[in-house]
Design an enzyme around this catalytic site. Structure first.
Site, PDB file in Angstrom:
ATOM      1  N   GLY A  50      30.200  42.601  35.379  1.00 49.47           N
ATOM      2  CA  GLY A  50      31.303  42.168  34.534  1.00 49.47           C
ATOM      3  C   GLY A  50      31.815  43.396  33.820  1.00 49.47           C
ATOM      4  O   GLY A  50      31.977  44.436  34.441  1.00 49.47           O
ATOM      5  N   GLU A  51      31.977  43.279  32.530  1.00 45.83           N
ATOM      6  CA  GLU A  51      32.435  44.420  31.742  1.00 45.83           C
ATOM      7  C   GLU A  51      31.334  44.733  30.730  1.00 45.83           C
ATOM      8  O   GLU A  51      31.096  43.948  29.806  1.00 45.83           O
ATOM      9  CB  GLU A  51      33.755  44.035  31.065  1.00 45.83           C
ATOM     10  CG  GLU A  51      34.368  45.132  30.246  1.00 45.83           C
ATOM     11  CD  GLU A  51      34.489  46.446  30.994  1.00 45.83           C
ATOM     12  OE1 GLU A  51      34.966  46.463  32.138  1.00 45.83           O
ATOM     13  OE2 GLU A  51      34.063  47.467  30.423  1.00 45.83           O
ATOM     14  N   SER A  52      30.672  45.865  30.936  1.00 49.96           N
ATOM     15  CA  SER A  52      29.469  46.143  30.136  1.00 49.96           C
ATOM     16  C   SER A  52      29.769  46.270  28.639  1.00 49.96           C
ATOM     17  O   SER A  52      28.937  45.907  27.810  1.00 49.96           O
ATOM     18  CB  SER A  52      28.777  47.405  30.652  1.00 49.96           C
ATOM     19  OG  SER A  52      29.627  48.524  30.556  1.00 49.96           O
ATOM     20  N   CYS A  82      25.215  46.044  38.335  1.00 49.89           N
ATOM     21  CA  CYS A  82      26.465  46.718  37.967  1.00 49.89           C
ATOM     22  C   CYS A  82      26.583  46.849  36.443  1.00 49.89           C
ATOM     23  O   CYS A  82      25.871  47.661  35.859  1.00 49.89           O
ATOM     24  CB  CYS A  82      27.644  45.984  38.602  1.00 49.89           C
ATOM     25  SG  CYS A  82      29.088  47.039  38.753  1.00 49.89           S
ATOM     26  N   ARG A 109      29.618  55.391  34.417  1.00 52.20           N
ATOM     27  CA  ARG A 109      30.404  54.176  34.695  1.00 52.20           C
ATOM     28  C   ARG A 109      31.575  54.485  35.620  1.00 52.20           C
ATOM     29  O   ARG A 109      32.085  55.597  35.625  1.00 52.20           O
ATOM     30  CB  ARG A 109      30.940  53.586  33.400  1.00 52.20           C
ATOM     31  CG  ARG A 109      29.862  53.080  32.482  1.00 52.20           C
ATOM     32  CD  ARG A 109      30.469  52.592  31.173  1.00 52.20           C
ATOM     33  NE  ARG A 109      31.382  51.493  31.384  1.00 52.20           N
ATOM     34  CZ  ARG A 109      32.320  51.122  30.494  1.00 52.20           C
ATOM     35  NH1 ARG A 109      32.466  51.773  29.373  1.00 52.20           N
ATOM     36  NH2 ARG A 109      33.107  50.098  30.754  1.00 52.20           N
ATOM     37  N   ILE A 136      31.890  47.291  43.065  1.00 51.10           N
ATOM     38  CA  ILE A 136      33.144  46.995  42.352  1.00 51.10           C
ATOM     39  C   ILE A 136      33.160  47.811  41.061  1.00 51.10           C
ATOM     40  O   ILE A 136      32.382  47.530  40.144  1.00 51.10           O
ATOM     41  CB  ILE A 136      33.261  45.490  42.033  1.00 51.10           C
ATOM     42  CG1 ILE A 136      33.132  44.651  43.312  1.00 51.10           C
ATOM     43  CG2 ILE A 136      34.595  45.202  41.331  1.00 51.10           C
ATOM     44  CD1 ILE A 136      32.975  43.160  43.062  1.00 51.10           C
ATOM     45  N   ARG A 137      34.008  48.820  41.021  1.00 50.02           N
ATOM     46  CA  ARG A 137      34.039  49.741  39.868  1.00 50.02           C
ATOM     47  C   ARG A 137      32.606  50.064  39.421  1.00 50.02           C
ATOM     48  O   ARG A 137      32.251  49.944  38.244  1.00 50.02           O
ATOM     49  CB  ARG A 137      34.841  49.140  38.713  1.00 50.02           C
ATOM     50  CG  ARG A 137      36.321  49.045  39.026  1.00 50.02           C
ATOM     51  CD  ARG A 137      37.138  48.551  37.853  1.00 50.02           C
ATOM     52  NE  ARG A 137      36.769  47.212  37.424  1.00 50.02           N
ATOM     53  CZ  ARG A 137      37.063  46.099  38.083  1.00 50.02           C
ATOM     54  NH1 ARG A 137      37.738  46.163  39.219  1.00 50.02           N
ATOM     55  NH2 ARG A 137      36.706  44.932  37.637  1.00 50.02           N
ATOM     56  N   HIS A 172      26.538  44.495  44.119  1.00 44.16           N
ATOM     57  CA  HIS A 172      26.530  43.055  43.782  1.00 44.16           C
ATOM     58  C   HIS A 172      25.898  42.188  44.881  1.00 44.16           C
ATOM     59  O   HIS A 172      26.634  41.598  45.686  1.00 44.16           O
ATOM     60  CB  HIS A 172      27.976  42.572  43.587  1.00 44.16           C
ATOM     61  CG  HIS A 172      28.616  43.067  42.344  1.00 44.16           C
ATOM     62  ND1 HIS A 172      28.692  42.316  41.197  1.00 44.16           N
ATOM     63  CD2 HIS A 172      29.222  44.246  42.065  1.00 44.16           C
ATOM     64  CE1 HIS A 172      29.322  43.011  40.259  1.00 44.16           C
ATOM     65  NE2 HIS A 172      29.649  44.180  40.761  1.00 44.16           N
ATOM     66  N   GLU A 174      24.865  39.295  44.703  1.00 53.84           N
ATOM     67  CA  GLU A 174      25.258  37.887  44.557  1.00 53.84           C
ATOM     68  C   GLU A 174      26.546  37.583  45.321  1.00 53.84           C
ATOM     69  O   GLU A 174      26.929  36.420  45.456  1.00 53.84           O
ATOM     70  CB  GLU A 174      25.386  37.514  43.072  1.00 53.84           C
ATOM     71  CG  GLU A 174      26.650  37.972  42.363  1.00 53.84           C
ATOM     72  CD  GLU A 174      26.667  39.468  42.017  1.00 53.84           C
ATOM     73  OE1 GLU A 174      25.765  40.211  42.443  1.00 53.84           O
ATOM     74  OE2 GLU A 174      27.626  39.885  41.324  1.00 53.84           O
TER      75      GLU A 174
HETATM   76  N1  GLN Z   1      32.964  48.993  35.465  1.00 50.34           N
HETATM   77  C1  GLN Z   1      32.227  47.965  34.810  1.00 50.34           C
HETATM   78  C2  GLN Z   1      31.581  48.501  33.533  1.00 50.34           C
HETATM   79  O1  GLN Z   1      31.624  49.651  33.300  1.00 50.34           O
HETATM   80  C3  GLN Z   1      31.156  47.395  35.715  1.00 50.34           C
HETATM   81  C4  GLN Z   1      31.821  46.729  36.890  1.00 50.34           C
HETATM   82  C5  GLN Z   1      31.037  45.591  37.447  1.00 50.34           C
HETATM   83  O2  GLN Z   1      30.097  45.081  36.845  1.00 50.34           O
HETATM   84  N2  GLN Z   1      31.446  45.132  38.598  1.00 50.34           N
HETATM   85  O3  GLN Z   1      31.057  47.752  32.774  1.00 50.34           O
END
Ligand code: GLN
Length: 189
Positions: A50-52, A82, A109, A136-137, A172, A174
């Site tokens: 997600g977004e840390s 992630c 990151r 993903i990112r 990921h 999942e």
């Molecule tokens: N780029 C996100 C972060 O820095 C992590 C991306 C993800 O969990 N898919 O939190």
């Protein structure tokens, strides 16, 4: 025997539904965790992608961070994917965002560059074997120390680590149907 294991999935933000589904396919019970007391009802915890920064702030706000750290020190297995791996890291390359700081790793990151936001790659994981990785990112671990074991690299970058009962994946699992990393984590529980 105490019956089925229950795995908690931190459900503040991000890909928790997909983790629950993957865990349920492995035959365990899952529980969404949003409050500290729910950590007392689980045998292991998954921190999703997600977004840390967001997940970290919400963990603090709800008082989850201190309880998760306490449970980790008592030996509860935790797997971060992630953003979850970023939150487990002791050091984060670009800032002072809230974190659990449980693993002896330094992460970078969004480390695979802006042009390549997302990609898939075939990984060969130590003790697990061929695995499809969805990134993903994604972060990678720039540096590991202590008794951290590097379990997989992609183009020389560290993308999976284990330190005792703590597991981190930059990708990921999942989002694929392979289930092998989920089964690996369940063996740790
Ligand atoms: N780029 C996100 C972060 O820095 C992590 C991306 C993800 O969990 N898919 O939190």
């Amino acid at each position: 025997m105490a019956g089925k294991k229950t795995i908690g999935v931190l459900a503040l933000q991000g890909a928790f539904i997909e983790h629950e589904a993957a865990l349920q396919r492995c035959g365990v019970q899952t529980r969404q965790v949003r409050r500290p007391q729910e950590l007392g009802e689980i045998d292991g915890l998954v921190i999703p992608g997600g977004e840390s920064t967001t997940i970290g702030k919400l963990m603090q706000k709800f008082g989850l961070d201190t309880v998760i750290k306490k449970k980790a020190i008592e030996g509860m297995p935790i797997w971060g994917t992630c953003a979850g791996m970023i939150l487990l890291a002791q050091e984060i390359d670009d800032g002072d965002q809230p974190r659990l700081g449980l693993m002896d790793i330094r992460v970078k990151r969004n480390a695979f560059g802006r042009q390549v936001d997302s990609f898939e790659a075939d990984l060969d994981i130590e003790g697990i074997g061929p695995t499809r990785g969805v990134f993903i990112r994604a972060p990678y671990a720039e540096r590991v120390w202590g008794n951290v074991q590097v379990m997989a690299r992609y183009q020389d970058k560290i993308v999976m680590v284990q330190q005792g009962h703590l597991l981190g994946t930059a990708f990921h699992p999942e989002l694929t149907n392979q289930g092998n990393i989920h089964r690996y984590f369940l063996e740790m529980v």
